[in-house]
Design a protein around this motif. Structure first.
Motif, short mmCIF file in Angstrom:
data_model
loop_
_atom_site.label_atom_id
_atom_site.label_comp_id
_atom_site.label_asym_id
_atom_site.label_seq_id
_atom_site.Cartn_x
_atom_site.Cartn_y
_atom_site.Cartn_z
N SER A 80 28.80 30.96 35.81
CA SER A 80 28.44 31.77 36.96
C SER A 80 29.35 31.43 38.14
O SER A 80 29.81 30.29 38.29
CB SER A 80 26.97 31.54 37.35
OG SER A 80 26.75 30.19 37.73
N TYR A 81 29.57 32.44 38.96
CA TYR A 81 30.44 32.33 40.13
C TYR A 81 29.80 33.10 41.28
O TYR A 81 28.99 34.01 41.04
CB TYR A 81 31.82 32.92 39.84
CG TYR A 81 32.46 32.41 38.56
CD1 TYR A 81 33.34 31.34 38.57
CD2 TYR A 81 32.17 33.01 37.34
CE1 TYR A 81 33.91 30.87 37.40
CE2 TYR A 81 32.74 32.55 36.16
CZ TYR A 81 33.61 31.48 36.20
OH TYR A 81 34.17 31.02 35.04
N PRO A 82 30.14 32.79 42.52
CA PRO A 82 29.59 33.56 43.64
C PRO A 82 29.96 35.03 43.52
O PRO A 82 31.06 35.37 43.05
CB PRO A 82 30.25 32.91 44.86
CG PRO A 82 30.62 31.54 44.42
CD PRO A 82 30.98 31.67 42.98
N ASP A 83 29.08 35.90 43.95
CA ASP A 83 29.34 37.34 43.90
C ASP A 83 30.60 37.68 44.68
O ASP A 83 30.78 37.26 45.82
CB ASP A 83 28.17 38.12 44.48
CG ASP A 83 26.93 38.05 43.60
OD1 ASP A 83 27.07 37.73 42.41
OD2 ASP A 83 25.82 38.31 44.12
N GLY A 84 31.48 38.45 44.04
CA GLY A 84 32.66 38.94 44.73
C GLY A 84 33.76 37.92 44.96
O GLY A 84 34.74 38.22 45.64
N GLY B 161 33.76 38.10 34.81
CA GLY B 161 33.39 38.94 35.94
C GLY B 161 34.01 38.57 37.27
O GLY B 161 33.61 39.09 38.31
N VAL B 162 35.02 37.70 37.25
CA VAL B 162 35.68 37.27 38.49
C VAL B 162 36.83 38.22 38.82
O VAL B 162 37.56 38.65 37.92
CB VAL B 162 36.21 35.83 38.34
CG1 VAL B 162 36.97 35.39 39.59
CG2 VAL B 162 35.07 34.87 38.04
N ARG B 163 36.98 38.55 40.10
CA ARG B 163 38.16 39.30 40.54
C ARG B 163 39.34 38.34 40.54
O ARG B 163 39.28 37.27 41.15
CB ARG B 163 37.97 39.85 41.95
CG ARG B 163 36.95 40.96 42.06
CD ARG B 163 37.02 41.60 43.45
NE ARG B 163 36.79 40.63 44.51
CZ ARG B 163 37.51 40.53 45.61
NH1 ARG B 163 38.55 41.32 45.82
NH2 ARG B 163 37.21 39.63 46.54
N SER C 153 33.65 27.15 38.07
CA SER C 153 32.33 27.77 38.11
C SER C 153 31.35 26.99 38.98
O SER C 153 31.62 25.89 39.44
CB SER C 153 31.77 27.87 36.69
OG SER C 153 31.36 26.59 36.22
#
Length: 229
Positions: free
Chosen positions: A2-6, A30-32, A209
């Motif tokens: 998991s990573y911070p949103d955005g 899901g990471v930019r 992460s």
């Protein structure tokens, strides 16, 4: 993972090898991701030894929440007494100055946000010292020292700084490495094989992460059993 949103990740050396594998893994999570490299195939062209270019890219991107600094070179494969000063200095410019410039550029924004992950790329050579690779070994040892220092500096800010020290990995960079150096590395590796970029990327992604929260200034080996300390 998991990573911070955005959150935005900047991956240098992202056109191929470990950098490209890290970019692929982070995107799958899901990471930019923005990749940067001098070689074609990256999102941005970047000379990591150019402070103006580094600063301009980071300013353009805005706050970088994750930095994976994978850009580097092997440098000369020859005895120290035969190594030219220009070869020595160029290896340090790319491997050490580049690490310094990228970390210096992204750290303030991470600190302001109270969260960040920096992963640098060292090498088992930083610990063992590969014969006929004095410039590379010394430069990667400098990356370890820089990472440990910065990790301590930022330890209470929410920004974690760690480094990965692989043994020889099947990458385009090693396509130009002296075959004798690669053979020696494989002979010293208990697993008896080279690493794969995707294997290193799994470790790097974990270090980027939120699952990692109590480790900073550390060296993570990915050496097939070769590392002894």
């Amino acid at each position: 993972m998991s990573y911070p949103d955005g959150v935005l990740a900047l991956v240098t050396g992202g056109a191929s090898g470990i950098g490209a594998a890290v970019a692929t893994k982070l995107r799958a999570d899901g990471v930019r991701v923005v990749t940067a490299d001098l070689a074609t195939g990256a999102d941005e062209k970047l000379d990591v030894t150019d402070p103006e270019a580094v600063g301009a890219l980071v300013e353009e991107l805005g706050t970088v929440g994750i930095l994976v600094h994978s850009a580097g070179i092997v440098g000369p494969a020859k005895a120290l007494t035969e190594t030219g000063l220009d070869e020595w200095q160029n290896t340090f410019r790319v491997n050490v100055d580049g690490t310094f410039l990228l970390c210096r550029a992204v750290a303030p924004g991470m600190v302001r946000n109270g969260w960040g992950r920096i992963v640098t790329m060292a090498s088992i050579a930083a610990k063992d010292g590969n014969p006929t690779q004095s410039a590379y070994s010394a430069s990667k040892a400098a990356v370890v020292g820089l990472t440990k220092s910065l990790g301590k500096e930022l330890a209470t800010t929410g920004v974690l700084v760690n480094t990965v020290a692989p043994a020889a990995v099947e990458t385009p960079m090693n396509a130009h490495t002296d075959p004798a150096v690669l053979a020696r590395s494989q002979a010293l590796t208990p697993m008896g094989r080279f690493g794969k970029a995707e294997e290193i990327a799994e470790l790097v992604a974990w270090l980027c992460s939120e699952q990692v929260s109590f480790s900073t200034g550390a060296v993570y080996d990915a050496s097939g059993g070769r590392a002894s300390y």
